[in-house]
Design a protein around this motif. Structure first.
Motif, PDB file in Angstrom:
ATOM      1  N   GLY A   9      88.699 -19.282  73.347  1.00 28.58           N
ATOM      2  CA  GLY A   9      88.513 -20.837  72.811  1.00 28.58           C
ATOM      3  C   GLY A   9      89.230 -21.874  73.655  1.00 28.58           C
ATOM      4  O   GLY A   9      89.164 -22.865  73.367  1.00 28.58           O
ATOM      5  N   ARG A  10      89.774 -21.443  74.765  1.00 28.15           N
ATOM      6  CA  ARG A  10      90.345 -22.469  75.805  1.00 28.15           C
ATOM      7  C   ARG A  10      89.138 -23.056  76.660  1.00 28.15           C
ATOM      8  O   ARG A  10      88.409 -22.280  77.181  1.00 28.15           O
ATOM      9  CB  ARG A  10      91.477 -21.877  76.639  1.00 28.15           C
ATOM     10  N   VAL A  11      89.291 -24.295  76.676  1.00 31.82           N
ATOM     11  CA  VAL A  11      88.239 -24.966  77.058  1.00 31.82           C
ATOM     12  C   VAL A  11      88.676 -25.647  78.454  1.00 31.82           C
ATOM     13  O   VAL A  11      89.851 -25.928  78.743  1.00 31.82           O
ATOM     14  CB  VAL A  11      87.806 -26.200  76.298  1.00 31.82           C
ATOM     15  N   GLN A  12      87.986 -25.502  79.613  1.00 32.24           N
ATOM     16  CA  GLN A  12      88.104 -26.205  80.867  1.00 32.24           C
ATOM     17  C   GLN A  12      87.026 -26.652  81.634  1.00 32.24           C
ATOM     18  O   GLN A  12      85.964 -26.004  81.366  1.00 32.24           O
ATOM     19  CB  GLN A  12      88.974 -25.200  82.104  1.00 32.24           C
ATOM     20  N   ARG A  13      87.439 -27.586  82.419  1.00 29.21           N
ATOM     21  CA  ARG A  13      86.301 -28.305  83.232  1.00 29.21           C
ATOM     22  C   ARG A  13      85.985 -27.581  84.360  1.00 29.21           C
ATOM     23  O   ARG A  13      87.157 -27.355  85.024  1.00 29.21           O
ATOM     24  CB  ARG A  13      86.369 -29.657  83.410  1.00 29.21           C
ATOM     25  N   VAL A  14      84.876 -27.205  84.872  1.00 34.11           N
ATOM     26  CA  VAL A  14      84.761 -26.220  85.820  1.00 34.11           C
ATOM     27  C   VAL A  14      83.408 -27.035  86.931  1.00 34.11           C
ATOM     28  O   VAL A  14      82.710 -27.699  86.706  1.00 34.11           O
ATOM     29  CB  VAL A  14      84.135 -24.922  85.853  1.00 34.11           C
ATOM     30  N   GLY A  15      83.622 -26.652  88.120  1.00 38.07           N
ATOM     31  CA  GLY A  15      82.639 -26.754  89.266  1.00 38.07           C
ATOM     32  C   GLY A  15      81.299 -26.020  88.971  1.00 38.07           C
ATOM     33  O   GLY A  15      81.294 -25.322  88.329  1.00 38.07           O
ATOM     34  N   ARG A  16      80.226 -26.571  89.676  1.00 36.82           N
ATOM     35  CA  ARG A  16      79.206 -25.908  89.472  1.00 36.82           C
ATOM     36  C   ARG A  16      79.019 -24.509  90.122  1.00 36.82           C
ATOM     37  O   ARG A  16      78.476 -23.804  89.507  1.00 36.82           O
ATOM     38  CB  ARG A  16      77.984 -26.801  90.269  1.00 36.82           C
ATOM     39  N   GLY A  17      79.594 -24.170  91.231  1.00 38.44           N
ATOM     40  CA  GLY A  17      79.515 -22.803  91.549  1.00 38.44           C
ATOM     41  C   GLY A  17      80.142 -21.935  90.589  1.00 38.44           C
ATOM     42  O   GLY A  17      79.907 -20.751  90.588  1.00 38.44           O
ATOM     43  N   GLU A  18      81.485 -22.258  90.260  1.00 33.50           N
ATOM     44  CA  GLU A  18      82.165 -21.521  89.327  1.00 33.50           C
ATOM     45  C   GLU A  18      81.496 -21.156  88.117  1.00 33.50           C
ATOM     46  O   GLU A  18      81.374 -20.150  87.597  1.00 33.50           O
ATOM     47  CB  GLU A  18      83.392 -22.309  88.801  1.00 33.50           C
ATOM     48  N   ALA A  19      80.817 -22.367  87.518  1.00 33.82           N
ATOM     49  CA  ALA A  19      80.073 -21.981  86.496  1.00 33.82           C
ATOM     50  C   ALA A  19      78.768 -21.147  86.794  1.00 33.82           C
ATOM     51  O   ALA A  19      78.554 -20.194  85.867  1.00 33.82           O
ATOM     52  CB  ALA A  19      79.565 -23.552  85.902  1.00 33.82           C
ATOM     53  N   ILE A  20      78.288 -21.177  87.737  1.00 35.52           N
ATOM     54  CA  ILE A  20      77.075 -20.260  88.007  1.00 35.52           C
ATOM     55  C   ILE A  20      77.488 -18.935  88.209  1.00 35.52           C
ATOM     56  O   ILE A  20      76.731 -18.007  87.430  1.00 35.52           O
ATOM     57  CB  ILE A  20      76.167 -20.786  89.104  1.00 35.52           C
ATOM     58  N   ALA A  21      78.540 -18.797  89.028  1.00 37.17           N
ATOM     59  CA  ALA A  21      78.999 -17.379  88.954  1.00 37.17           C
ATOM     60  C   ALA A  21      79.320 -16.723  87.530  1.00 37.17           C
ATOM     61  O   ALA A  21      79.169 -15.739  87.470  1.00 37.17           O
ATOM     62  CB  ALA A  21      80.349 -17.341  89.926  1.00 37.17           C
ATOM     63  N   ALA A  22      80.173 -17.732  87.002  1.00 36.22           N
ATOM     64  CA  ALA A  22      80.589 -17.012  85.478  1.00 36.22           C
ATOM     65  C   ALA A  22      79.274 -16.713  84.831  1.00 36.22           C
ATOM     66  O   ALA A  22      79.154 -15.667  84.138  1.00 36.22           O
ATOM     67  CB  ALA A  22      81.181 -18.152  84.711  1.00 36.22           C
ATOM     68  N   VAL A  23      78.296 -17.669  84.310  1.00 34.33           N
ATOM     69  CA  VAL A  23      77.210 -17.268  83.704  1.00 34.33           C
ATOM     70  C   VAL A  23      76.225 -16.154  84.192  1.00 34.33           C
ATOM     71  O   VAL A  23      75.538 -15.351  83.382  1.00 34.33           O
ATOM     72  CB  VAL A  23      76.256 -18.446  83.505  1.00 34.33           C
ATOM     73  N   ALA A  24      76.134 -16.023  85.623  1.00 36.74           N
ATOM     74  CA  ALA A  24      75.524 -14.939  86.227  1.00 36.74           C
ATOM     75  C   ALA A  24      76.173 -13.508  85.847  1.00 36.74           C
ATOM     76  O   ALA A  24      75.287 -12.440  85.751  1.00 36.74           O
ATOM     77  CB  ALA A  24      75.480 -15.181  87.702  1.00 36.74           C
ATOM     78  N   ALA A  25      77.378 -13.643  85.688  1.00 36.62           N
ATOM     79  CA  ALA A  25      78.137 -12.183  85.414  1.00 36.62           C
ATOM     80  C   ALA A  25      77.929 -11.727  83.808  1.00 36.62           C
ATOM     81  O   ALA A  25      77.926 -10.659  83.599  1.00 36.62           O
ATOM     82  CB  ALA A  25      79.384 -12.356  85.950  1.00 36.62           C
ATOM     83  N   THR A  26      78.183 -12.803  83.188  1.00 34.26           N
ATOM     84  CA  THR A  26      78.326 -12.189  81.547  1.00 34.26           C
ATOM     85  C   THR A  26      77.507 -13.206  80.817  1.00 34.26           C
ATOM     86  O   THR A  26      77.396 -14.632  81.114  1.00 34.26           O
ATOM     87  CB  THR A  26      79.596 -12.743  81.161  1.00 34.26           C
ATOM     88  N   PRO A  27      76.987 -12.933  79.562  1.00 34.83           N
ATOM     89  CA  PRO A  27      76.152 -13.845  78.922  1.00 34.83           C
ATOM     90  C   PRO A  27      76.858 -14.717  78.235  1.00 34.83           C
ATOM     91  O   PRO A  27      77.784 -14.312  77.620  1.00 34.83           O
ATOM     92  CB  PRO A  27      75.138 -12.842  77.920  1.00 34.83           C
TER      93      PRO A  27
END
Ligand code: SF4
Length: 910
Positions: free
Chosen positions: A25-43
């Protein structure tokens, strides 16, 4: 054991930034590249994958979308597809700001999934079966939902068993001839507006005036007709519903109320709940009717569920099946299917679930007795009130299908749109696409085409085998239809290798358009091209003569077949059982439509090289999008499309009300001439009454018009800057109106991020992957949001209260200089006609602003040279200021501060 939704990661992306909540539940602001890598790896949990993917610049985004879960758990229920909307639906506290949204999503998912355990979940029936299929399709939510659902008992009904069958009923008898008492109308209106409510004199006057259309008709083809303007805020709907219901009760008749858009049909249906407070009675007595392409076709759904759809489309089919079991009427477009659902699947599959391509097999369909379209048509014959749209009302008047079912009293609300609706309805076009459609209707699928669609011979197989004359006509039609354009016609045209008489005609049309049309070489270059049908060259005249022969060769056997089918229905032979009869009847009506079309083609072709018909405007056109051609052909519109409305729609009726807030082209003190032109009342040989009641709103206090004088036309950076500053000055709540999609997109791209950073979300038609209805729902729900759009928003948006405080128009909405417009302009007084059209458009746009007595709003027109003669488009007394942008911005900001302090305290920005 189901995973815990609270320990799932979540993502939220907007124009402001991207936030991720991790599994703790910890929230952090991320960049586009990091976000895309994350959502591509896990639902990830997310809300609206299409919109989030758009904001991320990653259109392939998928994950655990809360909106899909909502559609499964609560089919046919409404929710605004935003975090606040989901919070309201799940009874949760909405997130305070954008950063809080990612952390909110797991909580919302957990709360929604808890429904599965509750004993009082109303939509439990069918969920287990639906879930099994969704699990097979690997729906991402399946692992969280499936373990919490237990198998139902063996008797649970699945979709097709659950839907009720419609019954044939005796036709409603003709209404009794009665005269209603104005005192009864007044008393009924009092009851409808609520006991003790302060009597609104204008509304009472309006109700008594509209009662006149229910009086018995005195002459054939001369209905009791009233053209009535009711200024915004009068309470027009209840004003005419009161006499309508009084008449229905006394005469046992039915009333058809026609309006312009699907959103307005829904709004009207809600208003009629006051007449029938009991929900079951309301369902029986009020029926909303739309064209058949709006409804779910159960046979198409069955095909999709049984393997016709794959991948994401198969998941959509399962969610639509859940909805189909709970829907009120099976209306997929503007009904109770959430407008955002098809967009989540990028519209992949929705079209194939409706009967858009005319594949219905009527009584041959196993679901015929449960079919939503058939049910709605039969319900309409028994209803007191039928709520239709202008296009459908005109189609039914032109081609009545059910004898005895037509309502004798017609009410056209939003009557200022009748002209445009009739303009499309009564037009004729002989184009490549139209011709391909008729060829397919006769021949059925050719080559690799798939689908259930069948040709004329297959649809009428029993006629072909038992009836010799019928068979001969079918075979002759098949031979003649082979002359019409088939697949690949556009390619053949561009290679100058046309095949058959109609393709040769289209090639000649194309040659003449390119030779004569003026390509503007402006922003609109690459779009439509057109030229008048005047002085055609010899090649076109010869091609038209050959095309006429080809059309006649098809029309003759179709007419013969139509006569045969009529004989079969009137004098049925032994082999014509109930099912065959329904099939023949269905074919007869679709045959009638094609015969009408071919007839209109013949008169259009007769015009090439022949004398012009002064009642029509004819031209040749090539349709293009971004330079790519997609259709070509000949077009014919009525010079005055209101004439066929009078002949075909008004005359057969016994009473007609045409009403609107802006019939007299704005709020000025014009006479009725314009209204009579636009509605067709001038063709009704006298006897048409007029009535007007002004708006009760105090426009001088509640509104103002600001004309910004220093934004030059065509200066896009300045235009974008003006929108941005004006929206910031009002703190959002702005509706921005554009005449061209291209400019809308450019302005949106320039200002959306900047506004979002200021906490002012900006949505836009033609940009955001959401349907217009959903965009308006989002705009309505958030007083900080603004919305950009084109004509559909100018004409039908009803957003009372704080959410709409400013309307910004990019400039004077001049009509496009088409051949059709030029002909009407020449026929109706030159620039006076233009002014009438423009005043009507501005009046409509202004009309969005003030919807209630406590609304306050500013109307900003970005136009350095706004003609004074158009000022009569605004209500009398409205303050009008011409200001440079800097002063206009200060003015808007000051008014906004003042509003929050004093007269209109509802707005309190967080
Ligand atoms: S009757 Fe026609 S529209 Fe209705 S479900 Fe069957 S095929 Fe579809």
């Amino acid at each position: 054991m189901a995973p815990d939704p609270l320990s799932l990661p979540a993502i939220h992306a907007s124009h402001v930034g991207i936030w991720i909540a991790d599994t703790h539940g910890r929230v952090q602001r991320v960049g586009r590249g990091e976000a895309i890598a994350a959502v591509a790896a896990t639902p990830y949990l997310l809300l609206n994958a299409t919109l989030t993917g758009d904001r991320l610049g990653y259109p392939e985004l998928s994950g655990l979308d809360l909106l899909e879960l909502f559609a499964f758990l609560y089919p046919a229920r409404f929710a605004v597809p935003t975090p606040a909307g989901i919070a309201a639906a799940a009874r949760l506290t909405p997130p305070k700001d954008e950063a809080g949204i990612a952390a909110f999503l797991p909580k919302a998912a957990a709360a929604m999934l808890d429904s599965l355990d509750g004993p009082d979940w109303p939509e439990r029936e069918g969920a287990w079966h639906g879930m099994q299929a969704l699990a097979r399709q690997r729906w991402p939510w399946a692992p969280l939902v499936q373990p919490r659902l237990s198998a139902p008992d063996a008797n649970e009904r699945w979709l097709f068993a659950r839907l009720p069958e419609w019954e044939e009923q005796t036709p409603r008898p003709a209404p009794r001839q009665v005269t209603i008492d104005p005192a009864d109308v007044s008393a009924r209106l009092d009851r409808l507006t609520g006991d003790g409510a302060e009597r609104r004199a204008g509304q009472q006057d309006y109700a008594r005036a509209t009662a006149a259309i229910f009086a018995p008709r005195e002459r054939k083809e001369a209905p009791q007709m009233l053209v009535a303007e009711a200024g915004t805020g009068i309470g027009k709907t209840l004003g005419y519903l009161a006499p309508a219901k009084q008449w229905i009760d006394q005469s046992a008749g039915s009333v058809c109320i026609s309006t312009f858009t699907k959103a307005l049909q829904r709004q009207l249906s809600r208003e009629t709940e006051k007449l029938y407070p009991d929900a079951a009675t309301h369902r029986e007595k009020v029926v909303v009717r739309k064209g058949r392409e709006n409804y779910l076709c159960l046979l198409n759904l069955e095909d999709a569920l049984q393997g016709g759809f794959s991948g994401r489309a198969a998941i959509l089919a399962q969610l639509v099946a859940r909805w189909a079991a709970y829907t009120r009427d099976g209306d997929m477009i503007g009904g109770d299917l959430p407008g955002w659902l098809p967009a989540l699947f990028r519209r992949n599959g929705t079209t194939a679930l409706t009967d858009r391509r005319g594949e219905c097999i009527y009584a041959g369909c196993p679901h015929f007795r449960k079919c939503f379209i058939e049910r709605s048509a039969r319900a309409a014959t028994q209803a007191d009130i039928i709520i239709a749209n202008h296009a459908l009302t005109m189609v039914q008047a032109a081609r009545p299908r059910d004898a005895g079912a037509a309502a004798t009293r017609l009410i056209f609300d939003e009557g200022h749109h009748l002209w445009d609706a009739a303009d499309s309805m009564f037009a004729a076009a002989l184009t490549g696409q139209e011709a391909v459609e008729i060829r397919r209707w006769v021949l059925g699928p050719e080559g690799k085409s798939r689908g259930r669609r069948r040709g004329l011979a297959a649809r009428l197989a029993d006629v072909a085998s038992y009836d010799e004359a019928g068979d001969r006509a079918i075979q002759a039609a098949i031979a003649a239809a082979a002359e019409l354009p088939g697949d690949g016609w556009l390619g053949r045209l561009s290679e100058n290798d046309p095949w058959g008489a109609i393709e040769r005609l289209l090639a000649a049309v194309r040659g003449q358009v390119y030779a004569r049309a003026v390509d503007t070489r402006t922003a609109d270059a690459g779009y439509g091209l057109e030229t008048e049908l005047a002085d055609p060259d010899a090649a076109l005249v010869a091609a038209a003569a050959a095309a006429s022969d080809a059309v006649e060769a098809l029309l003759r056997p179709l007419l013969a077949l139509g006569k045969r089918l009529e004989v079969l229905i009137e004098d049925p032979p032994d082999w014509l059982d109930g099912q065959a009869r329904a099939r023949v009847d269905g074919a007869r009506h679709s045959l009638g439509r094609r015969i009408d079309t071919l007839g209109s083609w013949l008169s259009l072709l007769g015009r090439v090289g022949g004398p012009a018909d002064p009642d029509f405007v004819d031209w040749l056109a090539i349709d293009r999008y971004d330079g790519r051609e997609f259709d070509a052909g000949l077009h014919r519109h009525w010079l005055d499309p209101a004439r066929p409305i009078a002949d075909i729609v008004y005359r057969p009726a016994q009473g007609v009300l045409v009403t609107s807030a802006t019939l007299r082209s704005g709020y000025g003190a014009q006479g009725w001439t314009e209204a009579d032109i636009r509605t067709g009342a001038r063709h009704m040989d006298g006897g048409v009454r007029h009535f007007a009641v002004p708006s009760p709103f105090d426009y001088a206090r509640q509104s103002e018009v600001i004309i910004v004088t220093d934004i030059a036309r065509g200066d896009l950076p300045a235009l974008a800057g003006a929108y941005s500053r004006l929206i910031e000055a009002s703190g959002g709540g702005a509706l921005g109106l554009f005449s061209a999609i291209r400019r809308l997109r450019i302005v949106h791209a320039r200002i959306a991020d900047r506004l979002a950073r200021a906490g002012l979300p900006l949505y836009a038609q033609h940009v955001d992957p959401l349907d217009t209805g959903t965009l308006v729902d989002i705009f309505r729900a958030d007083p900080h949001a603004s919305l950009l759009g084109t004509d559909a928003l100018r004409d039908g948006v009803d957003v009372p209260g704080e959410s709409l405080r400013q309307v910004i128009m990019e400039g004077v909405p001049w009509p496009r200089p088409t051949i059709l417009h030029a002909a009407r302009r020449a026929a109706q007084g030159g620039s006076a006609y233009d002014d009438m059209v423009i005043r009507g458009r501005i009046g409509q746009a202004f009309g969005r602003l003030i919807r209630r007595a406590d609304d306050f709003g500013q109307f900003v027109m970005l136009s350095p040279s706004f003609p004074s003669r158009l000022l009569s488009a605004f209500p009398e007394g409205t303050p009008i200021r011409r200001l440079p942008l800097d002063e206009a911005v200060n003015h808007v900001a000051a008014a906004n501060v003042e509003r929050r302090k004093t007269a209109f305290p509802a707005f309190s920005p967080s």
